[in-house]
Scaffold this active site. Structure first.
Site, PDB file in Angstrom:
ATOM      1  N   TRP A 108      65.949   3.426   1.134  1.00 63.88           N
ATOM      2  CA  TRP A 108      65.625   5.093   0.704  1.00 63.88           C
ATOM      3  C   TRP A 108      64.829   5.611   2.395  1.00 63.88           C
ATOM      4  CZ3 TRP A 108      60.580   7.128   1.646  1.00 63.88           C
ATOM      5  CH2 TRP A 108      60.303   8.013   0.751  1.00 63.88           C
ATOM      6  N   SER A 162      67.536  -2.560   1.652  1.00 71.31           N
ATOM      7  CA  SER A 162      66.474  -2.275   1.492  1.00 71.31           C
ATOM      8  C   SER A 162      66.631  -1.967   0.343  1.00 71.31           C
ATOM      9  CB  SER A 162      65.501  -0.961   1.913  1.00 71.31           C
ATOM     10  OG  SER A 162      64.577  -1.476   2.054  1.00 71.31           O
ATOM     11  N   LEU A 163      66.889  -0.351  -0.066  1.00 71.85           N
ATOM     12  CA  LEU A 163      67.152  -0.133  -1.711  1.00 71.85           C
ATOM     13  C   LEU A 163      68.555  -0.414  -2.017  1.00 71.85           C
ATOM     14  CD1 LEU A 163      66.350   1.833  -4.104  1.00 71.85           C
ATOM     15  CD2 LEU A 163      67.203   3.823  -3.100  1.00 71.85           C
ATOM     16  N   PHE A 175      57.490   6.829   6.683  1.00 78.24           N
ATOM     17  CA  PHE A 175      57.915   5.311   6.029  1.00 78.24           C
ATOM     18  C   PHE A 175      59.209   5.015   6.998  1.00 78.24           C
ATOM     19  CE2 PHE A 175      61.535   3.997   3.882  1.00 78.24           C
ATOM     20  CZ  PHE A 175      61.111   2.742   3.231  1.00 78.24           C
ATOM     21  N   ALA A 205      58.540   5.379  10.666  1.00 72.79           N
ATOM     22  CA  ALA A 205      57.536   5.040  11.164  1.00 72.79           C
ATOM     23  C   ALA A 205      57.476   2.995  11.141  1.00 72.79           C
ATOM     24  CB  ALA A 205      56.266   5.703  12.098  1.00 72.79           C
ATOM     25  N   GLN A 214      58.744   1.369   9.132  1.00 76.94           N
ATOM     26  CA  GLN A 214      59.938   0.220   9.526  1.00 76.94           C
ATOM     27  C   GLN A 214      60.200   0.102  10.123  1.00 76.94           C
ATOM     28  OE1 GLN A 214      63.855   1.505   6.681  1.00 76.94           O
ATOM     29  NE2 GLN A 214      62.599   3.296   6.376  1.00 76.94           N
ATOM     30  N   ASP A 238      58.529  -7.956   8.709  1.00 77.37           N
ATOM     31  CA  ASP A 238      58.467  -6.786   8.025  1.00 77.37           C
ATOM     32  C   ASP A 238      57.406  -6.867   7.060  1.00 77.37           C
ATOM     33  OD1 ASP A 238      59.798  -5.321   6.143  1.00 77.37           O
ATOM     34  OD2 ASP A 238      61.845  -6.103   5.903  1.00 77.37           O
ATOM     35  N   HIS A 274      62.024  -3.974   9.614  1.00 73.05           N
ATOM     36  CA  HIS A 274      62.279  -3.837   8.169  1.00 73.05           C
ATOM     37  C   HIS A 274      63.631  -3.048   9.216  1.00 73.05           C
ATOM     38  CE1 HIS A 274      63.077  -2.726   4.138  1.00 73.05           C
ATOM     39  NE2 HIS A 274      63.353  -1.947   4.562  1.00 73.05           N
TER      40      HIS A 274
END
Length: 254
Positions: free
Chosen positions: A18, A79-80, A140, A142, A144, A204, A232
């Site tokens: 994402w 992820s997504l 977002f 940051a 991760q 994560d 992540h």
């Protein structure tokens, strides 16, 4: 996305997460095993795939993505992208010969007895997205990198990697958040017949490492690895270790 040429090599499909695009893979492409041909499609609405399918929902996005993936591909989703990869493996089994998950889970939202993101955190992202798209994506990125020893430089690398491609629209980002918060593919994941491997970060904050043991219960034969210092985005923060994991998996494929 790289064009598919006619070779006898298996196709490795890398699906991004994402808020980003295919650019996140650029720093590792040169060192992926030459035994495969790599393609890096943008999820509809992201990067160069700016047009969203209409109506825009999980099924139509999945269908659009499936149309770009050759039969018998090795599909690796981050992820997504991992959530979509699980759905592809279930609904388009001829497309997915083997499945690899990178910091991904069939259910991103915390449930009773299931580790994940709290609903309030997801709601905050959705609300801030409406106020300031750019700041929300930066925040977002940051998150991760959080936990990694090189978090600041990792976040900068992520920003630079995605900057070469068009930014996702607010509609695409909102749809992606909705997929992450509403899709629960645990039954689908448990029912998969394809071999499954995974790479996760012990630090994560988005996909907690506690989920790995739950995934193992759903897929007892899955080969799931945890990088002790990674967060992540292990392919950014722990490039060498990630490539070793990825290329070791590719070596096992006949």
């Amino acid at each position: 996305m790289a064009e598919i040429s006619k070779t006898d090599k298996p196709v490795l499909v890398l699906l991004h997460g994402w808020g980003v695009n295919q650019g996140v893979w650029q720093t590792i492409l040169a060192d992926i095993s030459p035994s495969v041909q790599v393609i890096t499609p943008d999820i509809p609405g992201f990067g160069r795939a700016q047009q969203l399918p209409q109506p825009c929902n999980f099924d139509t996005v999945l269908s659009e993505l499936a149309s770009q993936i050759p039969a018998n591909s090795l599909v690796c989703g981050w992820s997504l992208g991992g959530l979509l990869a699980i759905a592809l493996a279930e609904r388009y089994p001829a497309k997915v010969q083997q499945l690899a998950l990178v910091a991904a889970t069939p259910c991103f939202l915390q449930q009773a007895g299931w580790p994940g993101m709290k609903a309030a955190v997801m709601q905050q992202f959705a609300q801030s997205l409406q106020r300031d798209l750019s700041q929300t994506v930066s925040r977002f990125l940051a998150i991760q990198a959080m936990g990694s020893a090189t978090a600041k430089s990792d976040a900068v690398l992520l920003k630079q990697a995605i900057a070469a491609y068009p930014q996702a629209s607010k509609a695409a980002l909102s749809a992606g958040l909705e997929f992450l918060s509403s899709q629960d593919l645990r039954r689908s994941f448990a029912a998969l017949n394809q071999p499954v491997v995974g790479c996760f970060g012990a630090l994560d904050s988005l996909v907690p490492v506690a989920v790995v043991s739950e995934l193992q219960k759903l897929q007892p034969n899955a080969d799931l690895s945890v990088l002790a210092k990674a967060s992540h985005a292990p392919f950014i923060s722990h490039r060498a270790e990630f490539l070793a994991w990825l290329n070791n998996w590719l070596l096992t494929i006949g």
